[in-house]
Design a protein around this motif. Structure first.
Motif, mmCIF file in Angstrom:
data_model
loop_
_atom_site.group_PDB
_atom_site.id
_atom_site.type_symbol
_atom_site.label_atom_id
_atom_site.label_comp_id
_atom_site.label_asym_id
_atom_site.label_seq_id
_atom_site.Cartn_x
_atom_site.Cartn_y
_atom_site.Cartn_z
ATOM 1 N N ASP A 1 11.684 -1.518 -13.668
ATOM 2 C CA ASP A 1 10.982 -2.759 -13.362
ATOM 3 C C ASP A 1 12.036 -3.852 -13.241
ATOM 4 O OD1 ASP A 1 7.977 -4.080 -13.676
ATOM 5 O OD2 ASP A 1 9.550 -5.438 -14.373
ATOM 6 N N THR B 1 12.010 -6.742 -14.324
ATOM 7 C CA THR B 1 12.061 -7.642 -15.486
ATOM 8 C C THR B 1 12.309 -6.906 -16.797
ATOM 9 O OG1 THR B 1 9.668 -7.509 -15.883
ATOM 10 C CG2 THR B 1 10.440 -9.204 -14.347
ATOM 11 N N ILE B 2 12.521 -5.598 -16.735
ATOM 12 C CA ILE B 2 12.651 -4.774 -17.940
ATOM 13 C C ILE B 2 14.016 -4.100 -17.965
ATOM 14 C CG2 ILE B 2 11.687 -2.833 -19.246
ATOM 15 C CD1 ILE B 2 9.830 -5.194 -19.156
ATOM 16 N N ARG C 1 8.703 -2.960 -24.617
ATOM 17 C CA ARG C 1 9.349 -4.009 -23.830
ATOM 18 C C ARG C 1 8.359 -4.463 -22.774
ATOM 19 N NH1 ARG C 1 14.844 -4.881 -24.315
ATOM 20 N NH2 ARG C 1 16.031 -3.234 -25.358
ATOM 21 N N GLY C 2 8.042 -5.740 -22.744
ATOM 22 C CA GLY C 2 7.205 -6.286 -21.688
ATOM 23 C C GLY C 2 5.720 -6.147 -21.910
ATOM 24 N N ASP D 1 2.668 -7.094 -24.841
ATOM 25 C CA ASP D 1 2.364 -7.797 -26.088
ATOM 26 C C ASP D 1 1.484 -6.906 -26.957
ATOM 27 O OD1 ASP D 1 2.050 -9.622 -28.074
ATOM 28 O OD2 ASP D 1 0.643 -10.907 -26.986
ATOM 29 N N THR E 1 5.710 -0.206 -22.009
ATOM 30 C CA THR E 1 6.527 -1.067 -21.166
ATOM 31 C C THR E 1 5.844 -1.275 -19.820
ATOM 32 O OG1 THR E 1 8.767 -1.382 -20.315
ATOM 33 C CG2 THR E 1 7.896 0.868 -20.253
ATOM 34 N N ARG E 2 6.592 -1.821 -18.883
ATOM 35 C CA ARG E 2 6.093 -1.997 -17.518
ATOM 36 C C ARG E 2 6.905 -1.127 -16.570
ATOM 37 N NH1 ARG E 2 2.835 -6.546 -16.681
ATOM 38 N NH2 ARG E 2 2.679 -7.927 -18.505
ATOM 39 N N LYS F 1 1.561 -2.059 -16.581
ATOM 40 C CA LYS F 1 1.683 -1.696 -17.992
ATOM 41 C C LYS F 1 1.524 -0.191 -18.139
ATOM 42 C CE LYS F 1 -0.087 -6.067 -19.862
ATOM 43 N NZ LYS F 1 -1.120 -6.689 -20.720
#
Length: 392
Positions: free
Chosen positions: A301, A303-304, A351-352, A354, A377-378, A383
């Motif tokens: 990803d 952002t990950i 990670r990523g 909540d 994670t993503r 997700k």
């Protein structure tokens, strides 16, 4: 540490007593030891100081190993001290650059000075706090090449220093100073001197990267998987062509990744047979892209910080997991994933997403004996829950 406690500790009676008794093993042992020492005629101040040091020495073993048994500590000083394995790396950097003497301008309890003196460097150690300076002087007694001065670095004459080491104080008691101008010495003052003399500057690993000056090497250091510091190196201490580095230290060795600048990320690809988690130092140094390209891996990803690869990777700077199965993330899907795996123990990483891993764990159907890792994670923005096994 209060001055009265220091005065009670730095007496022949207290130091002899400290050297003659073993660390207590339980609260009951502490109570019995205190009672015994009082019956022997030792003052309450002496007993309190000695027992306090025994407790601190026990905690200090994690950072200082066998050296802890002959050192003196304050609670605050021990909390911020570098562990010996990391300090030894600092000393090696000075030696590799051909440096023979270092001014430790804010030495604290003397941990970095001990490592430098032990490596054969001459050390001038300055400490602003009088009590801490006294503890550092005691700790550096075995080294003929080290001298401790009770002095404020900002008022001392540093003009003759061959190299400087700074660890600016970023807290006072329980108060942490967020503004670098409030540090002691201030970061602006430290940077000014670092342009004149080869310098190492120990800072928090999460420090605002916009504060990193041009022309220096920023090195993030991790110990056993935890990022413990960022050090800025200037002058001959900064390696040519390197402005970013990630040093991963473990017992028995370590590994390093370096780069001329932040590296661009690798492209995002679909989740493959192996998932790779870079060490936190690599993530902080923004060298994930270079690491991915070295191992023909892709990001999962944009952002990950997870990567993926069709083959396993064995490296000190990466944790490798073999993917068993992945499903869209939901509580129901996670429960199904775990229920069908016969698991008794699950490591949860995220990670990523909540989610509270501790709360989630209490709901999982752990009814078997096997172990696995649940990674939340993503993947390409979606997700995802991944069940995987650690690869040794």
């Amino acid at each position: 540490m209060e001055r009265s406690e220091l005065e009670a500790l730095l007496t022949p009676e207290a130091l002899a007593l400290l050297a003659s008794i073993d660390e207590p093993h339980s609260p009951d042992d502490v109570v019995a030891r205190v009672s015994e020492l009082r019956k022997e005629g030792h003052s309450l101040a002496t007993v309190s100081a000695v027992m306090g040091q025994l407790a601190l020495r026990s905690k200090a073993q994690e950072k200082f190993g066998e050296f802890a048994h002959r050192m003196l500590f304050s609670r605050e000083g021990l909390e911020v001290a570098s562990r010996l394995e990391v300090s030894s790396h600092h000393a090696e950097r000075f030696l590799s650059a051909g440096i023979s003497s270092v001014t430790d301008a804010g030495c604290g309890l003397g941990g970095d000075s001990i490592a430098c003196a032990g490596a054969g460097l001459s050390v001038r150690a300055l400490e602003k706090d009088e009590t801490t300076a006294a503890l550092a002087a005691y700790n550096l007694q075995p080294f003929d090449t080290a001298q401790v001065e009770h002095a404020d670095a900002t008022e001392a004459d540093l003009s003759g220093a061959e190299a400087l080491w700074f660890d600016p104080a970023r807290r006072e008691g329980s108060i942490r100073f967020q503004n670098p101008h409030d540090w002691s010495p201030s970061l602006e003052w430290v940077f000014e001197h670092a342009t004149k003399v080869p310098t190492g500057i120990k800072l928090a690993p999460g420090m605002n990267r916009s504060l990193i000056p041009e022309g220096c090497e920023a090195q993030w250091v991790s110990w056993k998987g935890s990022v413990v510091e960022m050090v800025l190196w200037t002058g001959v201490l900064a390696r040519e062509g390197i402005t970013r580095s990630a040093l991963v230290l473990r017992e028995g060795g370590g590994a390093e990744i370096t780069g001329p600048a932040d590296s661009p990320d690798a492209p995002v690809g679909k989740l493959q047979e192996y998932l790779l988690e870079p060490d936190g130092a690599v993530i902080r140094a923004r060298l994930i892209g270079d690491l991915a390209r070295t191992h023909d891996a892709q990001m999962i990803d944009s952002t990950i910080a997870y990567m993926t690869s069709p083959h396993p990777v064995s490296s000190p700077v990466v944790q490798c997991f073999r993917v068993r199965e992945s499903v869209p993330y939901s509580t129901k899907n996670v429960h199904r994933l775990i229920a069908g795996a016969g698991l008794g123990t699950v490591e949860i990483k995220k990670r990523g997403i909540d989610v509270d891993p501790a709360a989630l764990r209490t709901t999982l159907p752990l009814e078997g004996k096997a172990t696995a890792t649940l990674i939340l994670t993503r993947v390409a923005g979606a997700k995802t829950a991944i069940l995987a096994d650690r690869v040794a």
